[in-house]
Design a protein around this motif. Structure first.
Motif, PDB file in Angstrom:
ATOM      1  N   LYS A  22       2.329   6.855   4.284  1.00 19.43           N
ATOM      2  CA  LYS A  22       1.020   6.340   4.711  1.00 19.43           C
ATOM      3  C   LYS A  22      -0.079   7.338   4.355  1.00 19.43           C
ATOM      4  O   LYS A  22      -1.110   6.961   3.769  1.00 19.43           O
ATOM      5  N   ASN A  23       0.135   8.616   4.707  1.00 24.96           N
ATOM      6  CA  ASN A  23      -0.874   9.643   4.435  1.00 24.96           C
ATOM      7  C   ASN A  23      -1.167   9.750   2.942  1.00 24.96           C
ATOM      8  O   ASN A  23      -2.324   9.875   2.524  1.00 24.96           O
ATOM      9  N   SER A  24      -0.105   9.715   2.153  1.00 23.33           N
ATOM     10  CA  SER A  24      -0.277   9.801   0.700  1.00 23.33           C
ATOM     11  C   SER A  24      -1.103   8.629   0.175  1.00 23.33           C
ATOM     12  O   SER A  24      -2.010   8.806  -0.647  1.00 23.33           O
ATOM     13  N   THR A  25      -0.819   7.430   0.701  1.00 22.99           N
ATOM     14  CA  THR A  25      -1.513   6.218   0.241  1.00 22.99           C
ATOM     15  C   THR A  25      -2.981   6.234   0.650  1.00 22.99           C
ATOM     16  O   THR A  25      -3.874   5.984  -0.170  1.00 22.99           O
ATOM     17  N   VAL A  26      -3.247   6.534   1.936  1.00 24.52           N
ATOM     18  CA  VAL A  26      -4.635   6.482   2.419  1.00 24.52           C
ATOM     19  C   VAL A  26      -5.468   7.630   1.847  1.00 24.52           C
ATOM     20  O   VAL A  26      -6.662   7.474   1.602  1.00 24.52           O
TER      21      VAL A  26
END
Length: 588
Positions: free
Chosen positions: A443-447
């Motif tokens: 999630k962190n990588s995507t956002v």
């Protein structure tokens, strides 16, 4: 105040702040962007801090506040929040149209956090609020202040519904597993306590019935007659054995009572309060549905000062005080009781050895406590009657021992099973946490990738026509000029003009994602004198900045401080001019 739309600054009045020379500022902003014009020494940066102080208080400004009298009104069009602060006085908040009034530093702060949806912990809240302002001093900027710790701040504003649903499912699973683990640990504790109680009861009478068995064996073999004769012929030995038997009985009773205390203290020793509370209340059963008490609710109710059982009434926490006292007592005295247990066992063994020595060396027969009592308290004619009674008691005890051994065996089997269940639950928790961590990383990588794209869109407009790019990496913001990669938190790596544009791009991006993701209920930001550090050579950076701020003004409220009146000719914000204190004018 559920589902409220973001708040803007409606009105503020800074009557006194920081210095006696501060000239009061009062302005009705009406949720519009504001341009605060002021020459040097008119208090632009002071007013910048005063607005932050007027909302959040002392902990959010980097200057000592010994003089203050402020009032600010935040509004979202339907509701308004009026906050009044005075130095050495309780702050006050009035929420309209409800007419709710709250006083007191902690109470006001908690209500502001609730309304604006910011965390209550001061360090977390400070980091969040710092993202809404661009101060004049470079060292106070978000990038410089937090250096390689930018990533968690930015992530707090980012969201992803798809990943959030997955994480929510995993968090729910983890919560259920933790509840199961708590119940299993309590069940394990209850089983261990039951085994200890049964073992203690078995031990309590074990020595006595061993001696009863010796008496029965002597009676049935005829050896008892020799014992009676030996005791009659050796009065000194008989008297000494009588003393030792009395002392042994006393010490055995002390040992049992001490063991009972140890068993009880094990329920409290070296345990946390809530662990003991859960174990204590876990046995309660609802008289209506027959279910056990929900242990998760107990912790929630304790935090809210509610009855741990029903959760309906305010509770003074008496049970917590009692159990805390028990834990404290157990922690202080448990080792002493263990030591006493060993001492008593040693004393009893010493007494028993002395009886054995007298029996074997002086009397030449086997004598124990039961034999002495029977011979002392029973006539020879009634010894057989006592034998019959003790034989019946012995049979009952043997049945009790067999039942206890069977019960202990069953409990140990249950203990093995619950320990395997606990091991399985811990493995499931570990797997769930690993999966949650992996999902959160994804999630962190995507956002962050999405945020980087937004950041560079805004920064590209500011830096145009240069092809510079920004990248958030390992908590640091890096500037790629095409020829080199520079750390934006390095004081000497960037030209001041470049650095200010990076600050504004980051500030703009955070304001935008905060509004879109509805992370906080704040939709305003502050900028202090940034134009003075922006070059306006061939790349027209000021024109770029006017364009970007003009676009942001359509979505969020901007409160800007500047020494240059010409800037607002382009921005067309509401304008207020700061006045110079009379003492300062005279000095000029």
């Amino acid at each position: 105040m559920e589902n409220i739309v973001p708040f803007y600054v409606e009105e503020f009045a800074i009557e006194k702040f920081y210095s006696v020379e501060y000239v009061p500022v009062r302005e009705k902003v009406n949720r519009q962007s504001l341009f605060v014009l002021g020459t040097n020494s008119t208090g632009k940066s002071t007013t910048f801090d005063a607005i932050i102080y007027s909302i959040f208080g002392n902990d959010f400004v980097d200057r000592p506040i010994n003089i203050a009298h402020t009032k600010i009104i935040l509004s979202n069009g339907g509701e308004s929040v009026e906050i009044t602060r005075k130095y050495n006085a309780e702050p006050k908040i009035i929420i309209s149209p409800y007419g709710e009034e709250i006083r007191g530093s902690d109470q006001v702060y908690k209500k502001i956090c609730e309304i604006l949806k910011i965390p209550e912990k001061i360090p977390d809240a400070t980091r969040l609020i710092d993202a809404f302002r661009v101060p004049q001093k470079d060292e106070d900027s978000l990038i410089m202040k937090y250096k390689n710790k930018l990533e968690p701040i930015i992530l707090s504003f980012l969201n992803s519904s798809d990943f959030n649903k997955k994480i929510e499912v995993l968090e729910h699973k983890e919560e259920e597993l933790q509840k199961r683990l708590k119940s299993q640990n309590i069940e394990k504790s209850e089983i261990i306590n039951s085994i200890e109680e049964l073992t203690l009861m078995k031990k309590k009478n074990q020595n006595f019935y061993t001696e009863v068995g010796e008496f029965i064996e002597q009676f049935e073999s005829g050896e008892l007659k020799n014992t009676i004769k030996a005791l009659k012929n050796n009065e000194n030995a008989r008297e000494r054995i009588r003393e030792l038997v009395s002392l042994k009985t006393k010490k055995s009773q002390e040992l049992f009572e001490n063991g009972t205390r140890i068993s009880r203290m094990r329920e409290y020793y070296n345990k946390e309060l809530m662990e003991v509370v859960n174990e204590t209340l876990s046995v309660l059963i609802c008289p209506v549905c027959g279910d056990k008490l929900n242990l998760h609710n107990i912790e929630i109710r304790k935090k809210r000062l509610l009855c741990p059982c029903c959760g309906n009434e305010q509770y003074d926490g008496e049970i917590y005080k009692i159990l805390k006292k028990e834990i404290s007592y157990a922690n202080e005295t448990f080792e002493e009781f263990l030591k006493k247990d060993e001492e008593l066992k040693t004393e009893i063994e010493f007494i028993k050895n002395e009886i054995d020595i007298i029996s074997s060396e002086k009397l030449k027969v086997n004598v124990n406590s039961v034999i002495i009592r029977v011979l002392e308290n029973t006539s020879e004619e009634k010894i057989e009657e006592e034998y019959q009674k003790l034989k019946v008691d012995m049979e009952k005890y043997e049945c009790f021992v067999n039942d206890s051994m069977n019960n202990i065996a069953q409990l140990k089997h249950k203990l093995e099973k619950i320990e395997k269940d606990i091991e399985s639950t811990l493995e499931n928790i570990d797997t769930t946490l690993t999966l949650k961590s992996t999902t959160n990383d994804e999630k962190n990588s995507t956002v962050l990738k999405s945020f980087n794209k937004r950041l560079n869109t805004i920064f590209g407009k500011l830096i145009y026509p240069l092809p510079y790019k920004l990248c958030l990496e390992s908590g640091c913001l890096l500037l790629n000029t095409g020829n080199s990669i520079k750390d934006c938190s390095d004081k000497y790596a960037l030209a001041l003009s470049d650095k200010k544009l990076v600050d504004i791009a980051l500030w703009h991006s955070i304001l935008s994602v905060n509004r879109e993701n509805k992370i906080t209920n704040i939709n305003f930001g502050l900028i202090d004198d940034v134009f003075e550090n922006i070059d306006n050579n061939e790349i027209s950076r000021k024109e770029n900045l006017f364009s970007v701020l003009g676009s942001l003004n359509k979505e969020s409220q901007i409160i800007m401080f500047s020494i240059n009146k010409n800037i607002n000719e382009n921005l067309q914000f509401e304008e207020i001019k700061l006045k110079v204190h009379q003492t300062t004018l005279n000095n000029w």
